[in-house]
Design an enzyme around this catalytic site. Structure first.
Site, PDB file in Angstrom:
ATOM      1  N   HIS A  76      45.737  47.938  30.254  1.00 58.72           N
ATOM      2  CA  HIS A  76      45.417  49.147  31.016  1.00 58.72           C
ATOM      3  C   HIS A  76      43.974  49.126  31.533  1.00 58.72           C
ATOM      4  CE1 HIS A  76      45.976  53.576  31.768  1.00 58.72           C
ATOM      5  NE2 HIS A  76      44.651  53.525  31.731  1.00 58.72           N
ATOM      6  N   GLU A  77      43.026  48.880  30.644  1.00 66.66           N
ATOM      7  CA  GLU A  77      41.622  48.924  31.048  1.00 66.66           C
ATOM      8  C   GLU A  77      41.240  47.726  31.921  1.00 66.66           C
ATOM      9  OE1 GLU A  77      40.103  51.601  30.674  1.00 66.66           O
ATOM     10  OE2 GLU A  77      41.450  52.520  29.213  1.00 66.66           O
TER      11      GLU A  77
ATOM     12  N   HIS B 116      42.185  48.584  35.521  1.00 62.90           N
ATOM     13  CA  HIS B 116      41.167  49.428  36.160  1.00 62.90           C
ATOM     14  C   HIS B 116      39.961  48.599  36.598  1.00 62.90           C
ATOM     15  CE1 HIS B 116      43.050  53.238  35.465  1.00 62.90           C
ATOM     16  NE2 HIS B 116      42.875  53.261  34.159  1.00 62.90           N
TER      17      HIS B 116
END
Length: 233
Positions: free
Chosen positions: A26-27, A30
């Site tokens: 997820h990170e 980003h």
């Protein structure tokens, strides 16, 4: 009041691994897309990496294992570096949850590809269970993060997307009250009656989406996983 863990204690090692994978994916998404769009902030902080260490918050990891609610280290983004700040900010916000959905699909496909070939038929009961549990929790946690992060409440990605889609006047009002929104979010999460009529029904869809995905993969690969055996030992 009796405290209950959200996961069986003997499943916690598998939950731990699944959470680390989901948070990292997820990170990283980003950070990677922010860097791709011209913002070097996360890159300079070593966040454009699949190494989980820069992404995982130990406290957030502990919370999600013990309470079912937690967080990773947020990726810093300077949208002023984007050529088209609103559009690119929407993409950067959206790729986090979408990366979790993709990870869930990949894990589900890998699980049924492995089990349907009979590769684990001769495996020991412990190995069969371990393989089933790790795939199950990778699918479950990633689906959880996908749905949870699309809820339009600060500081979640769903709120960032909604904020950038809103007209300027409404966006300015949202920014004005955003700090209070974080406290409202925490109250919703930790006050059970409020949670049950707000976020609870949304998170109830995690099981629906997870089971739907697993069922689709079972039909696609023409095989099945003995989940009763996996969970029952």
């Amino acid at each position: 009041m009796n405290f209950r863990l959200p996961f069986p204690t003997d499943h916690l090692p598998f939950v731990f691994l699944a959470i680390v994978i989901a948070f990292t994916v997820h990170e990283y998404a980003h950070a990677r897309w922010a860097y791709r769009f011209g913002d070097p902030t996360a890159y300079k902080l070593g966040r454009v990496t699949l190494n989980p260490m820069p992404h995982v918050s130990l406290l957030g990891l502990l919370f999600i294992m013990l309470l079912g609610f937690g967080w990773a280290r947020p990726v810093p983004v300077n949208r002023s570096n984007f050529k088209r700040p609103r559009l690119m900010s929407i993409v950067v916000s959206a790729v986090g949850p979408l990366s979790n959905l993709i990870a869930a699909v990949v894990a589900a496909a890998a699980a049924y590809a492995l089990f349907s070939t009979g590769t684990l038929d001769a495996a020991s009961p412990g190995l069969y269970r371990a393989a089933g549990l790790i795939f199950f929790y990778i699918v479950h946690i990633n689906m959880l993060l996908f749905i949870f992060n699309l809820i339009p409440l600060p500081p979640l990605d769903g709120y960032r997307i909604l904020e950038d889609l809103a007209p300027l006047r409404l966006r300015l009002q949202m920014m004005k009250y955003e700090a209070w929104g974080v406290y409202i979010f925490l109250l919703i999460v930790f006050i059970t009656p409020v949670f049950n009529v707000t976020i609870g029904p949304i998170l109830g869809q995690v099981t629906v989406w997870r089971d739907g995905l697993l069922g689709f993969m079972a039909a696609l690969f023409g095989g099945d996983i003995d989940w009763v055996y996996v969970f029952g030992g």
